[in-house]
Design a protein around this motif. Structure first.
Motif, short mmCIF file in Angstrom:
data_model
loop_
_atom_site.label_atom_id
_atom_site.label_comp_id
_atom_site.label_asym_id
_atom_site.label_seq_id
_atom_site.Cartn_x
_atom_site.Cartn_y
_atom_site.Cartn_z
N SER A 11 0.81 -1.21 0.00
CA SER A 11 0.00 0.00 0.00
C SER A 11 0.85 1.27 0.00
O SER A 11 0.31 2.35 0.18
N LYS A 12 2.15 1.14 -0.21
CA LYS A 12 3.00 2.32 -0.22
C LYS A 12 2.75 3.13 -1.49
O LYS A 12 2.58 2.56 -2.57
N PRO A 13 2.73 4.45 -1.38
CA PRO A 13 2.60 5.27 -2.58
C PRO A 13 3.86 5.12 -3.44
O PRO A 13 4.93 4.79 -2.95
N LEU A 14 3.69 5.36 -4.74
CA LEU A 14 4.79 5.24 -5.69
C LEU A 14 5.08 6.60 -6.29
O LEU A 14 4.18 7.27 -6.82
N LEU A 15 6.34 7.02 -6.19
CA LEU A 15 6.81 8.27 -6.79
C LEU A 15 7.56 7.91 -8.07
O LEU A 15 8.48 7.09 -8.05
N PHE A 16 7.18 8.52 -9.17
CA PHE A 16 7.81 8.30 -10.47
C PHE A 16 8.62 9.54 -10.79
O PHE A 16 8.07 10.64 -10.85
N ILE A 17 9.94 9.38 -10.98
CA ILE A 17 10.80 10.51 -11.33
C ILE A 17 11.19 10.35 -12.80
O ILE A 17 11.87 9.40 -13.16
N SER A 18 10.75 11.29 -13.62
CA SER A 18 11.09 11.30 -15.04
C SER A 18 12.13 12.38 -15.26
O SER A 18 11.95 13.52 -14.83
N HIS A 19 13.21 12.02 -15.95
CA HIS A 19 14.27 12.99 -16.16
C HIS A 19 15.15 12.59 -17.34
O HIS A 19 15.16 11.43 -17.75
N LYS A 20 15.85 13.55 -17.87
CA LYS A 20 16.86 13.30 -18.89
C LYS A 20 18.11 12.75 -18.20
O LYS A 20 18.35 13.00 -17.02
N HIS A 21 18.91 12.03 -18.95
CA HIS A 21 20.14 11.46 -18.39
C HIS A 21 21.01 12.56 -17.77
O HIS A 21 21.62 12.35 -16.72
N SER A 22 21.03 13.71 -18.39
CA SER A 22 21.86 14.81 -17.87
C SER A 22 21.39 15.31 -16.50
O SER A 22 22.13 15.98 -15.79
N ASP A 23 20.16 14.98 -16.12
CA ASP A 23 19.61 15.41 -14.82
C ASP A 23 19.60 14.27 -13.80
O ASP A 23 18.95 14.39 -12.75
N SER A 24 20.32 13.19 -14.06
CA SER A 24 20.26 12.03 -13.17
C SER A 24 20.79 12.34 -11.76
O SER A 24 20.28 11.79 -10.78
N GLY A 40 11.43 5.14 4.00
CA GLY A 40 11.15 4.05 3.09
C GLY A 40 9.69 3.74 2.88
O GLY A 40 9.34 2.72 2.29
N HIS A 41 8.81 4.62 3.34
CA HIS A 41 7.37 4.39 3.19
C HIS A 41 6.82 4.83 1.84
O HIS A 41 5.62 4.79 1.62
N VAL A 42 7.71 5.28 0.96
CA VAL A 42 7.34 5.64 -0.41
C VAL A 42 8.27 4.89 -1.34
O VAL A 42 9.50 4.93 -1.17
N ASP A 43 7.70 4.16 -2.31
CA ASP A 43 8.51 3.51 -3.34
C ASP A 43 8.86 4.56 -4.38
O ASP A 43 8.04 5.42 -4.71
N VAL A 44 10.09 4.49 -4.90
CA VAL A 44 10.52 5.45 -5.91
C VAL A 44 10.92 4.69 -7.17
O VAL A 44 11.69 3.74 -7.11
N TYR A 45 10.39 5.12 -8.30
CA TYR A 45 10.73 4.56 -9.61
C TYR A 45 11.57 5.60 -10.32
O TYR A 45 11.12 6.70 -10.61
N GLN A 46 12.83 5.24 -10.55
CA GLN A 46 13.76 6.13 -11.25
C GLN A 46 14.60 5.26 -12.17
O GLN A 46 15.41 4.46 -11.72
N SER A 47 14.41 5.42 -13.47
CA SER A 47 15.04 4.52 -14.43
C SER A 47 16.56 4.56 -14.41
O SER A 47 17.20 3.59 -14.76
N SER A 48 17.14 5.65 -13.97
CA SER A 48 18.60 5.77 -14.00
C SER A 48 19.28 5.29 -12.73
O SER A 48 20.49 5.37 -12.62
N SER A 49 18.53 4.79 -11.78
CA SER A 49 19.12 4.42 -10.50
C SER A 49 19.08 2.92 -10.25
O SER A 49 18.02 2.30 -10.30
N PRO A 50 20.23 2.32 -9.95
CA PRO A 50 20.23 0.90 -9.58
C PRO A 50 19.64 0.65 -8.20
O PRO A 50 19.36 -0.48 -7.83
N TRP A 51 19.41 1.72 -7.40
CA TRP A 51 18.86 1.58 -6.05
C TRP A 51 17.36 1.81 -6.00
O TRP A 51 16.75 1.68 -4.96
#
Length: 85
Positions: A11-24, A40-51
């Motif tokens: 039930s954790k909210p999901l934060l989606f971070i959209s960015h250009k590679h230059s803004d990683s 850690g109560h919010v999941d984060v989706y960031q395509s440029s991060s292995p974490w």
């Protein structure tokens, strides 16, 4: 983990971070801040991060991004230079 699995079993909210590679680096700071300040109560989706949750290698990137963005509680669109897009 498939994008369709993200946020489906918890039930954790999901934060989606959209960015250009230059803004990683800026996206990394936002992800770290959100993760630490919410304990850690919010999941984060960031395509440029292995974490952070990100797209599966070899998958259809556009489909994965659309599916994940649809499930997101919050979307941050990070663009710092209008010449980048």
């Amino acid at each position: 983990m498939e994008p369709s699995d993200i946020n489906s079993s918890n039930s954790k909210p999901l934060l989606f971070i959209s960015h250009k590679h230059s803004d990683s680096k800026i996206a990394d700071v936002i992800r770290t801040f959100v993760t630490m300040s919410t304990s850690g109560h919010v999941d984060v989706y960031q395509s440029s991060s292995p974490w952070a949750e990100g797209p599966q290698v070899g998958g259809n990137l556009n489909k994965q991004l659309r599916e994940t963005m649809w499930k997101s509680s919050i979307v941050i669109l990070l663009y710092t230079d209008q010449d980048q897009d």
